[in-house]
Design a protein around this motif. Structure first.
Motif, short mmCIF file in Angstrom:
data_model
loop_
_atom_site.label_atom_id
_atom_site.label_comp_id
_atom_site.label_asym_id
_atom_site.label_seq_id
_atom_site.Cartn_x
_atom_site.Cartn_y
_atom_site.Cartn_z
N VAL A 233 51.00 49.89 27.30
CA VAL A 233 50.16 49.07 28.18
C VAL A 233 50.37 47.61 27.77
N LEU A 234 51.10 46.87 28.59
CA LEU A 234 51.39 45.47 28.29
C LEU A 234 50.27 44.54 28.75
N SER A 235 49.61 44.93 29.82
CA SER A 235 48.47 44.15 30.32
C SER A 235 47.78 44.98 31.39
N ALA A 236 46.46 44.91 31.44
CA ALA A 236 45.70 45.65 32.46
C ALA A 236 44.40 44.93 32.78
N PRO A 237 44.47 43.72 33.33
CA PRO A 237 43.25 42.95 33.58
C PRO A 237 42.43 43.49 34.74
N MET A 238 41.13 43.23 34.67
CA MET A 238 40.22 43.58 35.76
C MET A 238 39.38 42.35 36.11
N GLY A 239 38.79 42.35 37.29
CA GLY A 239 37.91 41.25 37.62
C GLY A 239 37.76 41.03 39.11
N THR A 240 37.03 39.99 39.46
CA THR A 240 36.79 39.59 40.84
C THR A 240 37.02 38.09 40.95
N MET A 241 37.74 37.71 41.98
CA MET A 241 38.05 36.29 42.16
C MET A 241 36.80 35.50 42.52
N GLU A 242 36.87 34.20 42.34
CA GLU A 242 35.79 33.32 42.77
C GLU A 242 35.58 33.46 44.28
N GLY A 243 34.35 33.59 44.67
CA GLY A 243 34.07 33.78 46.09
C GLY A 243 34.10 35.23 46.51
N GLY A 244 34.44 36.15 45.56
CA GLY A 244 34.48 37.57 45.88
C GLY A 244 33.15 38.24 45.66
N GLY A 245 33.19 39.55 45.42
CA GLY A 245 31.95 40.29 45.23
C GLY A 245 31.47 40.93 46.51
N ALA A 246 30.27 41.46 46.47
CA ALA A 246 29.73 42.22 47.60
C ALA A 246 29.15 41.29 48.65
N LEU A 247 30.00 40.69 49.44
CA LEU A 247 29.56 39.75 50.49
C LEU A 247 29.90 40.24 51.89
N GLU A 248 30.37 41.47 52.01
CA GLU A 248 30.64 42.08 53.32
C GLU A 248 31.44 41.17 54.26
N GLU A 249 32.67 40.90 53.88
CA GLU A 249 33.62 40.14 54.71
C GLU A 249 33.22 38.67 54.89
N ASN A 250 32.34 38.16 54.04
CA ASN A 250 31.92 36.76 54.15
C ASN A 250 32.44 35.91 53.00
N TRP A 251 33.56 36.33 52.40
CA TRP A 251 34.13 35.53 51.32
C TRP A 251 34.61 34.18 51.85
N ARG A 252 34.62 33.23 50.96
CA ARG A 252 35.18 31.92 51.29
C ARG A 252 36.14 31.52 50.18
N PRO A 253 37.43 31.37 50.49
CA PRO A 253 38.03 31.62 51.81
C PRO A 253 38.23 33.12 52.05
N TYR A 254 38.19 33.51 53.32
CA TYR A 254 38.42 34.91 53.67
C TYR A 254 39.87 35.25 53.40
N TYR A 255 40.10 36.35 52.70
CA TYR A 255 41.49 36.68 52.36
C TYR A 255 41.95 37.91 53.15
N ALA A 256 43.25 37.91 53.46
CA ALA A 256 43.83 39.03 54.18
C ALA A 256 44.77 39.82 53.29
N THR A 257 44.90 39.40 52.02
CA THR A 257 45.78 40.15 51.13
C THR A 257 44.95 41.20 50.40
N ALA A 258 45.01 41.23 49.08
CA ALA A 258 44.27 42.24 48.34
C ALA A 258 43.24 41.63 47.41
N GLY A 259 43.15 40.31 47.39
CA GLY A 259 42.24 39.66 46.47
C GLY A 259 42.64 39.84 45.02
N GLN A 260 43.94 39.99 44.78
CA GLN A 260 44.44 40.30 43.43
C GLN A 260 45.30 39.20 42.82
#
Length: 385
Positions: A233-260
């Protein structure tokens, strides 16, 4: 953390059609864990750590009596859904590094008749009122919003979705474990499949299966003395980007990728490698457009390059630029919340995949794209340390 722990054992049950497993979830988990211990050459009674994710119900206290566990010194569950998949490796490695456990089983088991994951966990608990009042009551509908933006706003062509699906089923054909091994996805079959939620047709969507899978981790030092070639295992980070979390499609900016993207950037920094170094990738695809977004986030290609990069020839073993989902993945092999991806990533390092990439040294596993919290992991052979 880099290279301090390694995967030394893998085990999987057969994939069953959802709701048809002859055994309950707990027994499936026991079978997968036992198989992984045998693969590693480890006495199953010596496993002292257990890690899973999402809505796993086969917890350590239930497993221990049947396994004959001598002592459990560490047990944990990573929050959220398929996004947590590679994060389990992070947690297991940290437990080993800190001396909390010596042999950790990372596993996931699913059987609809005993857990009712889709009927209860997804249908009732995971679909918030904000979605329901807007007519969205399934993951396919929710993720279709992001797929439409990926295609309409960012210009990713339908051909890219087709190619990822065809690559998955191309690899599944050579895998005797794959539930979809007998399905050939021609252009015509793909185009004529029933619409699920525009732009997703049937074969754009992951399967829903009963089954279980497990990998066993130990310290890098201990891994040298076991019978299988380690996947570090060389790296296995976890987390949520700024503006992410449980906002039900109301992220800013809205992303169409994977948020990764932020996760991928951390992984490249921690591992010392980059997207051009990766030999093979197991990309979580609850829906194929989300997998394309994950590859964009990881830097394999840009929005503008997606159509040119995502072709069948580029995505298949042994000679593609980036072979993906070489067991068939979530689309073609089977779906147990993505857990089948990690054993396949290990098989590529070992050289035992049914669709091997020659001399593969770096094997990527991505977590569920678009989840509230996600993760990603890079596995490497001894030469990559």
């Amino acid at each position: 953390m880099r290279g301090a722990a390694a995967i030394v054992g893998i085990g999987q049950t057969p994939y069953y059609k959802r709701g048809t497993s002859p055994e309950p979830e707990l027994k499936l988990a026991l079978r997968a864990i036992t198989a992984a211990a045998e693969d590693a050459g480890i006495d199953v009674r010596d496993i002292d750590g257990f890690v899973s994710y999402a809505s796993e119900r086969s917890d350590a206290p239930k497993l221990m009596p049947a396994l004959g566990t001598r002592e459990c010194s560490f047990s944990s569950l990573v929050w959220f859904h398929g996004g947590a998949l590679p994060a389990t490796l992070n947690l297991a490695a940290m437990a080993i590094m800190s001396g909390q456990a010596e042999i950790v089983a990372v596993y996931r088991s699913m059987a609809e008749t005993s857990s009712q994951r889709l009927r209860v966990m997804v249908a009732q608990n995971d679909t918030s009122a904000q979605y329901l009042v807007n007519g969205l009551d399934s993951p396919a509908q929710i993720l279709a919003l992001r797929a439409q933006r990926l295609m309409e706003y960012h210009g990713v062509p339908q051909s890219a979705l087709l190619a990822t699906t065809q690559a998955s089923y191309f690899h599944a054909h050579n895998n005797p474990r794959a539930y979809g091994r007998n399905i050939e996805i021609t252009d015509e079959v793909y185009a004529n499949a029933r619409m699920i939620s525009e732009p997703y047709r049937l074969f754009d969507c992951s399967r829903e299966n009963d089954g279980a899978a497990c990998v066993i981790l130990v310290s890098a030092e201990r891994a040298k003395d076991l019978k299988q070639k380690p996947a570090y295992v060389l790296s296995a980070p976890m987390g949520t980007m700024e503006g992410g979390g449980a906002l039900e499609e109301n992220w800013r900016p809205y992303y169409a990728t994977a948020g990764q993207k932020e996760l991928a950037d951390r992984m490249w920094r921690e591992s010392g490698y980059g997207p051009k170094d990766v030999d093979v990738a197991q990309v979580y695809m609850n829906m194929n457009a989300m997998g394309i977004g994950s590859m964009i986030d990881h830097g394999f290609f840009s929005f503008e390059e997606a159509g040119e990069f995502c072709t069948l020839d580029n995505l298949i073993a042994p000679t593609g630029r980036l072979p993906i989902n070489t067991s068939g993945g979530d689309l073609g092999e089977g779906f147990i919340h993505g857990m089948g991806l990690i054993p396949e990533a290990v098989r590529q390092i070992r050289g035992t995949s049914t669709n091997p990439v020659p001399d593969a040294k770096l094997s990527l596993v991505t977590g569920g794209p678009g989840d509230i919290m996600s993760s990603t992991a890079l596995l490497g052979s001894e030469e990559t340390l």
